[in-house]
Design a protein around this motif. Sequence first.
Motif, PDB file in Angstrom:
ATOM      1  N   ASP A   1       0.862  -1.186   0.000  1.00  0.00           N
ATOM      2  CA  ASP A   1       0.000   0.000   0.000  1.00  0.00           C
ATOM      3  C   ASP A   1       0.900   1.239   0.000  1.00  0.00           C
ATOM      4  OD1 ASP A   1       1.120  -0.210   2.518  1.00  0.00           O
ATOM      5  OD2 ASP A   1      -0.676   0.452   3.575  1.00  0.00           O
ATOM      6  N   TYR A   2       2.132   1.071  -0.528  1.00  0.00           N
ATOM      7  CA  TYR A   2       3.151   2.076  -0.308  1.00  0.00           C
ATOM      8  C   TYR A   2       3.847   2.500  -1.605  1.00  0.00           C
ATOM      9  CZ  TYR A   2       5.518   4.326   3.615  1.00  0.00           C
ATOM     10  OH  TYR A   2       5.941   5.228   4.559  1.00  0.00           O
ATOM     11  N   PRO A   3       3.069   3.054  -2.561  1.00  0.00           N
ATOM     12  CA  PRO A   3       3.705   3.483  -3.802  1.00  0.00           C
ATOM     13  C   PRO A   3       4.675   4.633  -3.544  1.00  0.00           C
ATOM     14  CG  PRO A   3       1.416   4.257  -3.706  1.00  0.00           C
ATOM     15  CD  PRO A   3       1.629   3.349  -2.534  1.00  0.00           C
ATOM     16  N   PRO A   4       5.833   4.740  -4.181  1.00  0.00           N
ATOM     17  CA  PRO A   4       6.293   3.867  -5.278  1.00  0.00           C
ATOM     18  C   PRO A   4       7.169   2.699  -4.805  1.00  0.00           C
ATOM     19  CG  PRO A   4       7.738   5.748  -5.105  1.00  0.00           C
ATOM     20  CD  PRO A   4       6.743   5.881  -3.987  1.00  0.00           C
ATOM     21  N   TYR A   5       7.146   2.361  -3.516  1.00  0.00           N
ATOM     22  CA  TYR A   5       8.003   1.273  -3.020  1.00  0.00           C
ATOM     23  C   TYR A   5       7.384  -0.103  -3.254  1.00  0.00           C
ATOM     24  CZ  TYR A   5      10.455   5.112  -0.872  1.00  0.00           C
ATOM     25  OH  TYR A   5      11.131   6.277  -0.688  1.00  0.00           O
TER      26      TYR A   5
ATOM     27  N   ASP B   1      11.073  -1.254  -3.964  1.00  0.00           N
ATOM     28  CA  ASP B   1      11.461  -2.361  -3.074  1.00  0.00           C
ATOM     29  C   ASP B   1      11.413  -3.697  -3.814  1.00  0.00           C
ATOM     30  OD1 ASP B   1      11.885  -0.652  -0.994  1.00  0.00           O
ATOM     31  OD2 ASP B   1      10.105  -1.224   0.159  1.00  0.00           O
ATOM     32  N   VAL B   2      10.385  -3.865  -4.633  1.00  0.00           N
ATOM     33  CA  VAL B   2      10.225  -5.128  -5.366  1.00  0.00           C
ATOM     34  C   VAL B   2      11.388  -5.320  -6.345  1.00  0.00           C
ATOM     35  CG1 VAL B   2       8.727  -6.441  -6.927  1.00  0.00           C
ATOM     36  CG2 VAL B   2       7.720  -5.057  -5.102  1.00  0.00           C
ATOM     37  N   ASP B   3      11.773  -4.239  -7.037  1.00  0.00           N
ATOM     38  CA  ASP B   3      12.910  -4.336  -7.969  1.00  0.00           C
ATOM     39  C   ASP B   3      14.209  -4.660  -7.217  1.00  0.00           C
ATOM     40  OD1 ASP B   3      11.401  -3.951 -10.174  1.00  0.00           O
ATOM     41  OD2 ASP B   3      12.103  -1.917 -10.635  1.00  0.00           O
ATOM     42  N   ILE B   4      14.389  -4.049  -6.048  1.00  0.00           N
ATOM     43  CA  ILE B   4      15.592  -4.337  -5.250  1.00  0.00           C
ATOM     44  C   ILE B   4      15.560  -5.802  -4.796  1.00  0.00           C
ATOM     45  CG2 ILE B   4      16.830  -3.821  -3.099  1.00  0.00           C
ATOM     46  CD1 ILE B   4      15.903  -0.892  -3.416  1.00  0.00           C
ATOM     47  N   ALA B   5      14.398  -6.259  -4.355  1.00  0.00           N
ATOM     48  CA  ALA B   5      14.254  -7.654  -3.913  1.00  0.00           C
ATOM     49  C   ALA B   5      14.559  -8.617  -5.056  1.00  0.00           C
ATOM     50  CB  ALA B   5      12.848  -7.888  -3.372  1.00  0.00           C
ATOM     51  N   LYS B   6      14.095  -8.268  -6.260  1.00  0.00           N
ATOM     52  CA  LYS B   6      14.358  -9.123  -7.432  1.00  0.00           C
ATOM     53  C   LYS B   6      15.851  -9.178  -7.723  1.00  0.00           C
ATOM     54  CE  LYS B   6       9.975  -8.717  -9.936  1.00  0.00           C
ATOM     55  NZ  LYS B   6       9.244  -7.910 -10.918  1.00  0.00           N
ATOM     56  N   TYR B   7      16.492  -8.030  -7.584  1.00  0.00           N
ATOM     57  CA  TYR B   7      17.940  -7.958  -7.816  1.00  0.00           C
ATOM     58  C   TYR B   7      18.672  -8.871  -6.821  1.00  0.00           C
ATOM     59  CZ  TYR B   7      22.631  -5.818  -8.135  1.00  0.00           C
ATOM     60  OH  TYR B   7      23.974  -5.611  -8.283  1.00  0.00           O
ATOM     61  N   ILE B   8      18.291  -8.772  -5.546  1.00  0.00           N
ATOM     62  CA  ILE B   8      18.940  -9.580  -4.507  1.00  0.00           C
ATOM     63  C   ILE B   8      18.687 -11.077  -4.754  1.00  0.00           C
ATOM     64  CG2 ILE B   8      18.959 -10.137  -2.032  1.00  0.00           C
ATOM     65  CD1 ILE B   8      18.360  -7.137  -1.521  1.00  0.00           C
ATOM     66  N   ALA B   9      17.443 -11.425  -5.077  1.00  0.00           N
ATOM     67  CA  ALA B   9      17.102 -12.834  -5.327  1.00  0.00           C
ATOM     68  C   ALA B   9      17.936 -13.386  -6.477  1.00  0.00           C
ATOM     69  CB  ALA B   9      15.613 -12.956  -5.635  1.00  0.00           C
TER      70      ALA B   9
ATOM     71  N   MET C   1      10.380  -6.452   3.369  1.00  0.00           N
ATOM     72  CA  MET C   1      10.803  -5.230   2.697  1.00  0.00           C
ATOM     73  C   MET C   1       9.557  -4.390   2.490  1.00  0.00           C
ATOM     74  SD  MET C   1      13.378  -5.150  -0.469  1.00  0.00           S
ATOM     75  CE  MET C   1      14.342  -3.685  -0.739  1.00  0.00           C
ATOM     76  N   ALA C   2       9.500  -3.240   3.154  1.00  0.00           N
ATOM     77  CA  ALA C   2       8.282  -2.436   3.128  1.00  0.00           C
ATOM     78  C   ALA C   2       8.586  -0.995   3.533  1.00  0.00           C
ATOM     79  CB  ALA C   2       7.249  -3.037   4.069  1.00  0.00           C
ATOM     80  N   GLY C   3       9.675  -0.452   2.995  1.00  0.00           N
ATOM     81  CA  GLY C   3      10.080   0.889   3.404  1.00  0.00           C
ATOM     82  C   GLY C   3      10.279   0.925   4.910  1.00  0.00           C
ATOM     83  N   MET C   4      10.807  -0.164   5.436  1.00  0.00           N
ATOM     84  CA  MET C   4      10.851  -0.296   6.896  1.00  0.00           C
ATOM     85  C   MET C   4      12.120   0.314   7.512  1.00  0.00           C
ATOM     86  SD  MET C   4      10.308  -3.590   9.318  1.00  0.00           S
ATOM     87  CE  MET C   4       8.522  -3.618   9.189  1.00  0.00           C
ATOM     88  N   THR C   5      11.906   1.084   8.560  1.00  0.00           N
ATOM     89  CA  THR C   5      13.003   1.758   9.251  1.00  0.00           C
ATOM     90  C   THR C   5      13.569   0.857  10.349  1.00  0.00           C
ATOM     91  OG1 THR C   5      11.861   3.832   8.822  1.00  0.00           O
ATOM     92  CG2 THR C   5      13.597   3.883  10.504  1.00  0.00           C
ATOM     93  N   PRO C   6      14.901   0.683  10.369  1.00  0.00           N
ATOM     94  CA  PRO C   6      15.499  -0.184  11.386  1.00  0.00           C
ATOM     95  C   PRO C   6      15.600   0.503  12.744  1.00  0.00           C
ATOM     96  CG  PRO C   6      17.198   0.659   9.898  1.00  0.00           C
ATOM     97  CD  PRO C   6      15.888   1.199   9.410  1.00  0.00           C
ATOM     98  N   THR C   7      14.513   0.505  13.496  1.00  0.00           N
ATOM     99  CA  THR C   7      14.510   1.173  14.807  1.00  0.00           C
ATOM    100  C   THR C   7      15.142   0.276  15.866  1.00  0.00           C
ATOM    101  OG1 THR C   7      12.369   0.245  15.406  1.00  0.00           O
ATOM    102  CG2 THR C   7      12.332   2.345  14.246  1.00  0.00           C
ATOM    103  N   GLU C   8      15.559   0.887  16.954  1.00  0.00           N
ATOM    104  CA  GLU C   8      16.154   0.122  18.068  1.00  0.00           C
ATOM    105  C   GLU C   8      15.153  -0.903  18.597  1.00  0.00           C
ATOM    106  OE1 GLU C   8      19.329   0.095  18.779  1.00  0.00           O
ATOM    107  OE2 GLU C   8      19.507   1.590  17.186  1.00  0.00           O
ATOM    108  N   GLU C   9      13.888  -0.491  18.675  1.00  0.00           N
ATOM    109  CA  GLU C   9      12.838  -1.377  19.178  1.00  0.00           C
ATOM    110  C   GLU C   9      12.719  -2.632  18.296  1.00  0.00           C
ATOM    111  OE1 GLU C   9      11.472  -0.892  22.036  1.00  0.00           O
ATOM    112  OE2 GLU C   9      10.222  -2.701  21.826  1.00  0.00           O
ATOM    113  N   ARG C  10      12.675  -2.422  16.985  1.00  0.00           N
ATOM    114  CA  ARG C  10      12.549  -3.567  16.058  1.00  0.00           C
ATOM    115  C   ARG C  10      13.798  -4.437  16.075  1.00  0.00           C
ATOM    116  NH1 ARG C  10      10.050   0.260  11.330  1.00  0.00           N
ATOM    117  NH2 ARG C  10       7.897   0.281  12.089  1.00  0.00           N
ATOM    118  N   LYS C  11      14.959  -3.798  16.286  1.00  0.00           N
ATOM    119  CA  LYS C  11      16.223  -4.562  16.302  1.00  0.00           C
ATOM    120  C   LYS C  11      16.282  -5.563  17.451  1.00  0.00           C
ATOM    121  CE  LYS C  11      19.226  -1.148  14.097  1.00  0.00           C
ATOM    122  NZ  LYS C  11      20.220  -0.108  14.432  1.00  0.00           N
TER     123      LYS C  11
END
Length: 264
Positions: A49-53, A69-77, A107-117
């Motif tokens: 729900d996060y264009p253009p990611y 994000d999808v293009d980056i994921a495809k590249y990594i895969a 992968m969802a435009g996600m920010t690596p916060t201390e809480e999530r880490k």
Amino acid sequence: MRKSKSWVTKALIFALTAIIMAGCSGKQESGQAEAPTKSTKLVMATSADYPPYEFHDTSGGKDEIVGLDVDIAKYIAKELGLELEIKDMDFNGLLPALQANRADFVMAGMTPTEERKKSVAFTETYYEAKNTIVAKTGSHLMKMEDLSGKKVVVQLGSTQQSAVQEAAQTIKGIEVTPLNKIGDLIQELKSGRAQAAIIEDTVARGYVESSQDLEMNPISDNGENAYAIALPTDSSHVEKFNQAIKKLKESGELDKLAKKWFGK
Ligand code: GLN
């Protein structure tokens, strides 16, 4: 006769034991054999729900999840020689899905916060965004203080939710409502049920450009959000993902992809 019978019995017992043991080791082997099948596929969980990611492209009659994000994921895969599968879910359900092994990465435009880490591992960051206030045109909401006395919508489980809830501890009268989808935030604004939404700049821009009745203002004093990929803490992929991200950046491919999805 008696002698040969007992020989036959012994042979039968021996054969049965061998069959049972083969059955057991066969089971073990088939258990191990599942691993390679699983590892030819890389499952990405996202909230599309996060264009253009990441968003649903329904042009041309088919429904496909596409975006930066999808293009980056495809590249990594591709770098890892694996096939990419995408699972779409609410943003708030992404990390629980990862922890329940229902995905290999998020992968969802996600920010690596201390809480999530505390619960997942993150790769190096690959992009950055800023928080903005989206509101009806002419509202001129420029900073957190301007949200006093307003109904504010944010995405459930996002860093925007934390940011506005933190601000609401010192700024009186901010009423925060978290919702599942970014599209829901936009609907609340358009209908007048909410007066402001906190959304990241590149995503907000898309919605504001396609709706004349909305404006966006970057929040100058709040919210630099880098983006990274989340993996289970025990994932063997973290290093390989980081190498792929490094290559993506250094080869200029990331700039190309950013141009493709953000324009100039
Ligand atoms: N970057 C923000 C976060 O990590 C928002 C991401 C999103 O809503 N997709 O919470």
